[in-house]
Design an enzyme around this catalytic site. Structure first.
Site, PDB file in Angstrom:
ATOM      1  N   PRO A 302       0.822  -1.217   0.000  1.00 27.42           N
ATOM      2  CA  PRO A 302       0.000   0.000   0.000  1.00 27.42           C
ATOM      3  C   PRO A 302       0.857   1.268   0.000  1.00 27.42           C
ATOM      4  O   PRO A 302       1.887   1.324   0.679  1.00 27.42           O
ATOM      5  CB  PRO A 302      -0.779  -0.107   1.318  1.00 27.42           C
ATOM      6  CG  PRO A 302       0.122  -0.897   2.214  1.00 27.42           C
ATOM      7  CD  PRO A 302       0.877  -1.852   1.324  1.00 27.42           C
ATOM      8  N   CYS A 371      -0.257  28.503 -16.077  1.00 33.25           N
ATOM      9  CA  CYS A 371      -0.735  29.098 -17.318  1.00 33.25           C
ATOM     10  C   CYS A 371      -1.476  28.098 -18.186  1.00 33.25           C
ATOM     11  O   CYS A 371      -1.093  27.856 -19.330  1.00 33.25           O
ATOM     12  CB  CYS A 371       0.445  29.717 -18.045  1.00 33.25           C
ATOM     13  SG  CYS A 371       1.157  31.022 -17.046  1.00 33.25           S
ATOM     14  N   TYR A 401       0.941  11.083  -3.824  1.00 33.88           N
ATOM     15  CA  TYR A 401       0.988  11.375  -5.268  1.00 33.88           C
ATOM     16  C   TYR A 401       0.721  12.831  -5.601  1.00 33.88           C
ATOM     17  O   TYR A 401       0.194  13.148  -6.663  1.00 33.88           O
ATOM     18  CB  TYR A 401       0.002  10.479  -6.035  1.00 33.88           C
ATOM     19  CG  TYR A 401       0.284   9.001  -5.858  1.00 33.88           C
ATOM     20  CD1 TYR A 401       1.449   8.443  -6.359  1.00 33.88           C
ATOM     21  CD2 TYR A 401      -0.608   8.180  -5.169  1.00 33.88           C
ATOM     22  CE1 TYR A 401       1.719   7.094  -6.187  1.00 33.88           C
ATOM     23  CE2 TYR A 401      -0.349   6.825  -4.997  1.00 33.88           C
ATOM     24  CZ  TYR A 401       0.814   6.296  -5.509  1.00 33.88           C
ATOM     25  OH  TYR A 401       1.082   4.964  -5.342  1.00 33.88           O
TER      26      TYR A 401
END
Ligand code: LLP
Length: 444
Positions: A302, A371, A401
């Site tokens: 995990p 942008c 993440y």
């Protein structure tokens, strides 16, 4: 005190259900995590900033050990890695899954025993393999046929290396197409269906310096149901039985990978760890008994479920703009510190902190400072109607993440990581400065 003991309306409404268990409301709309005020963290360390609750990480490691005491639990370092994280995971008795020389070197130089590390990767570089062999990594997971001869040659005729073979069991699962890895239509592993896995296993068994300790699969990420794991497990045990029949080898390990899903917003489903443990154990026992095989040692990997819910991202609002029917709230971070909404369409639940607002909620789109029109951190969220520049927004479930996938886009610089624990805050990873960015640019 846990959040369920708090009389606060926030908690009663379940709004803090995805926050670290240590989260407590403070006066003026502030929240404390790990006993530390989030507005204080923002003031002291500036924004954007990532806050990591050490206790939450440790408790999650412990929950895995308690649910599966007979299994080896490897924390998947790709979710987030730092030297402190390495120490916490080591102290809590987990192993590590790494997928580059970078992750491996960081872990070993921070004191993690190399023997408890597994190296993954569909394309291991010469540097990855050199580091793995030099540091004495416990196991290497073979992901393609060409790797077999490469690893055998690198180990040398007198050497010895434990390896696993990564198998594609043909099970589709996972929160988004980009993170489904259990079927043939993606780059990882060796297919069970077309015989490549069996072929690779036979070749590995022919290499005297490689010791095949077992098989590996990782069917995907952000999986919230137990069933796909059971289907994959049954197929993997079937393959192990065929390996025994064909080669007379009983493999002692079965690594079922990670992928355990978590809730990013209140009310979302999460994988039930207790149910997963109970049903995987039962399935393993039954499948092995049916095949007349001893039960292999289970390994799981995990990442997200260990660290994701332990992190909170804090942003300062820089601009508020009404465009047509949309209210855009722009903050000082964005897709360079969290590419997940843009990549996988993930939805987050930011909240205003640091002041109590009595304004009616309104549907808001929280955007970053980059942008691109796609730089949306959280679309269609309910925030107080008077959110204004200078306000602080906190985004829970930010531990996995996000920073590990952060980029240098627009030279904004990656945010720091601040560990909070028992009322104190300390920097784990400092902010990336403009000097850092400039220093790497050595051309004339
Ligand atoms: N084991 C292997 C071989 C993996 O490839 C992964 C994740 C894990 C374990 C841990 O999976 P977890 O328990 O964390 O789901 N960037 C994506 C997730 C990519 C997962 C890659 N591999 C995201 O942000 O959702």
């Amino acid at each position: 005190m846990t959040i369920t003991d708090l009389p606060d309306a926030l908690t009663a409404a379940g709004e803090l259900s995805v926050w670290p268990a240590s989260t407590t409301p403070l006066p003026h709309g502030d929240l404390a995590v790990g006993g530390v005020s989030l507005t204080e963290v923002a003031d002291r360390f500036d924004t954007p900033v990532y806050v990591l609750d050490e206790r939450e990480v440790r408790e999650r490691c412990r929950a895995y050990r308690a649910a599966l005491p007979e299994a080896e639990v490897l924390y998947a370092a790709k979710a987030f890695l730092s030297r402190a994280m390495v120490r916490w995971v080591e102290e809590e008795g987990l192993g590590l899954d790494v997928c580059s020389a970078g992750e491996l070197e960081l872990a070993v130089t921070a004191g993690f025993p190399a023997a408890r590390i597994v190296l993954h990767g569909n394309a291991k570089s010469p540097r990855d393999l050199e580091a793995a062999l030099r540091l004495g990594v416990g196991r290497i997971v073979i992901d393609s046929p060409s790797e077999i001869a490469r690893i055998a040659a690198a180990v040398g005729p007198d050497g010895h290396q434990k390896v696993l073979v990564r198998v594609v069991p043909g099970v589709s699962a996972g929160g988004h197409a980009k993170i489904r890895t259990g079927t043939e239509a993606q780059k990882f592993g060796l297919s069970l269906a077309d015989g490549s896995a069996q072929h690779a296993i036979a070749r590995v068994l022919d290499q005297p310096q490689l010791e095949l300790t077992g098989l590996h699969c990782h069917i995907g990420s952000q999986i919230t149901e137990v069933k796909p794991y059971l289907v994959a497990l049954r197929r993997m045990v079937g393959l192990m039985a065929r390996v025994r029949d064909a080669h007379g080898v009983v493999l002692p390990e079965l690594d079922m990978g990670g992928g355990h899903g978590i809730a990013y917003r209140p009310g979302e489903p999460a994988l039930d760890l207790t149910a997963l443990a109970r049903r995987m154990r039962a399935e393993l026992g039954e499948s092995c008994a049916a095949a007349g095989m001893p039960v292999p040692r289970l390994v799981i990997e995990p990442g997200r479920a260990v660290v994701g819910p332990a992190g909170v991202a804090l942003y300062r609002v820089l601009a508020v703009k009404h465009t047509g029917d949309t209210v855009f709230v722009a903050v000082d971070g964005g897709m360079s510190d969290n590419p997940r909404p843009a990549l996988y369409g993930v939805r987050y639940a930011p909240r205003l902190i640091g002041r109590h607002s009595t304004a009616a909620p309104r549907t808001t789109t929280v955007v970053g400072r980059h942008c691109e029109a796609g730089d949306v951190l959280a679309g269609g969220v309910e925030l107080p109607g008077d959110v204004r520049p200078g306000d602080l927004l906190a985004v829970p479930v930010a531990g996995a993440y996000q920073l590990s996938m952060a980029s240098g886009y627009n030279m904004v610089g990656r945010p720091p990581v601040i560990a909070v624990h028992e009322g104190t805050a300390r920097t784990l990873i400092r902010r990336e400065t403009l000097d850092d960015v400039r220093m790497r640019d050595i051309g004339g």
